[in-house]
Scaffold this motif. Sequence first.
Motif, mmCIF file in Angstrom:
data_model
loop_
_atom_site.group_PDB
_atom_site.id
_atom_site.type_symbol
_atom_site.label_atom_id
_atom_site.label_comp_id
_atom_site.label_asym_id
_atom_site.label_seq_id
_atom_site.Cartn_x
_atom_site.Cartn_y
_atom_site.Cartn_z
ATOM 1 N N GLY A 63 0.815 -1.209 0.000
ATOM 2 C CA GLY A 63 0.000 0.000 0.000
ATOM 3 C C GLY A 63 0.849 1.259 0.000
ATOM 4 N N GLU A 64 1.937 1.249 0.755
ATOM 5 C CA GLU A 64 2.851 2.396 0.779
ATOM 6 C C GLU A 64 3.450 2.626 -0.608
ATOM 7 O OE1 GLU A 64 5.749 1.657 3.758
ATOM 8 O OE2 GLU A 64 4.355 1.883 5.447
ATOM 9 N N ALA A 65 3.829 1.537 -1.274
ATOM 10 C CA ALA A 65 4.414 1.660 -2.613
ATOM 11 C C ALA A 65 3.375 2.134 -3.631
ATOM 12 C CB ALA A 65 5.004 0.318 -3.043
ATOM 13 N N PHE A 66 2.111 1.797 -3.385
ATOM 14 C CA PHE A 66 1.056 2.117 -4.347
ATOM 15 C C PHE A 66 0.618 3.583 -4.279
ATOM 16 C CE2 PHE A 66 -3.457 2.079 -5.767
ATOM 17 C CZ PHE A 66 -3.239 1.675 -7.083
ATOM 18 N N VAL A 67 0.913 4.268 -3.174
ATOM 19 C CA VAL A 67 0.467 5.654 -3.021
ATOM 20 C C VAL A 67 0.953 6.527 -4.175
ATOM 21 C CG1 VAL A 67 0.643 7.748 -1.618
ATOM 22 C CG2 VAL A 67 0.249 5.550 -0.512
ATOM 23 N N LEU A 68 2.250 6.471 -4.469
ATOM 24 C CA LEU A 68 2.816 7.291 -5.536
ATOM 25 C C LEU A 68 2.215 6.923 -6.894
ATOM 26 C CD1 LEU A 68 4.818 9.475 -6.374
ATOM 27 C CD2 LEU A 68 6.581 7.716 -6.559
ATOM 28 N N ILE A 69 2.011 5.633 -7.120
ATOM 29 C CA ILE A 69 1.417 5.182 -8.383
ATOM 30 C C ILE A 69 -0.010 5.706 -8.520
ATOM 31 C CG2 ILE A 69 0.657 3.139 -9.665
ATOM 32 C CD1 ILE A 69 3.015 1.639 -8.378
ATOM 33 N N ALA A 70 -0.765 5.660 -7.419
ATOM 34 C CA ALA A 70 -2.151 6.137 -7.442
ATOM 35 C C ALA A 70 -2.213 7.634 -7.731
ATOM 36 C CB ALA A 70 -2.827 5.832 -6.113
ATOM 37 N N GLU A 71 -1.272 8.391 -7.154
ATOM 38 C CA GLU A 71 -1.246 9.835 -7.390
ATOM 39 C C GLU A 71 -0.916 10.130 -8.852
ATOM 40 O OE1 GLU A 71 1.572 11.078 -4.496
ATOM 41 O OE2 GLU A 71 0.067 11.356 -2.910
ATOM 42 N N LYS A 72 0.031 9.371 -9.422
ATOM 43 C CA LYS A 72 0.371 9.545 -10.844
ATOM 44 C C LYS A 72 -0.810 9.160 -11.730
ATOM 45 C CE LYS A 72 5.393 8.845 -10.578
ATOM 46 N NZ LYS A 72 6.520 7.971 -10.987
ATOM 47 N N TRP A 73 -1.488 8.067 -11.381
ATOM 48 C CA TRP A 73 -2.656 7.615 -12.138
ATOM 49 C C TRP A 73 -3.724 8.702 -12.154
ATOM 50 C CZ3 TRP A 73 -7.809 6.927 -12.082
ATOM 51 C CH2 TRP A 73 -8.383 5.985 -12.949
#
Length: 300
Positions: A63-73
């Motif tokens: 989940g921590e790693a996914f935060v940046l990806i979600a913001e970029k998405w």
Amino acid sequence: MTELEIDAFLNIVKYGSITKAAEILYISQPALSRRLKSLESELQYKLFIRQKGVRNITLTPQGEAFVLIAEKWKELWLETKDISPISKNTMFHISAIDSINSYILSKVYKTFIEENNHIHLVIHNLHSQDSYKYVENKLVNLGFISNDMYSKDVKTVPIFSEKMCFISNTENNYPNVVHPSNLDCKWEIRLPWNPEFDKWHNYWFGTTSKSLIIVDKMSILDDFLQIKNSWAIVPFSIGNWLVKNNKNLQISELEEAPPDRIYYYIQHINYKSEYVDKFLRILQKYLETIPGIVVLLKYI
């Protein structure tokens, strides 16, 4: 993966609570939980650690790693929606080699936009070969190149030609007229202008000669010419621009110089646009003000 699911995840992260995130999004907690569960099902890993009796939730390592990806998405999704109101007819794509983009077209772009401010101008910095591919695939409306090629789908038209000149730092005390036989290649800042230049260079300096620096970006040439004893051979328009903007540089004439450099515009044979005509007229008018250039374009 949907915008609603990404919003659910990012708001839970922001507020640390499903309850608070549901309030902000004006939905029920069960609805928010379903969105989160659907997202985790698609990703195939858990995003949060859920503990009974604990109101705040904690991110898993995934989940921590996914935060940046979600913001970029989310950012890309918003940019995608911004495209929808733009008419295809108002998008005007131009590609050009670096030397034309940096020293010729910048002022032409400015004038074109001032006169056609409803146009969305998109500029691509591409090598000649890549420009042909973009024009062939109709990804670019107008291209500017120096190495002409044959393509059955692309029209190639000469724009202007100019002599090549010698440029160096004034402290190096090179003469006003320079012959290539008197030059030491180990101090050269070399740029791969075109195949004709390469043949000329091989004739005078040999195929195994080692230049001080080889670059393909005009923007860093100025800095490299501050190196003691360094020199370069450039088209006159670039040399003239560099000297105007740096009093420490000087232009010398070349004896037995390389062939004049010729520039072209390219356009798909099935593409016609009033904006191409407008752009080329502005370009021709500007070229006629630059010393040392022979204008081949006859649009006005």
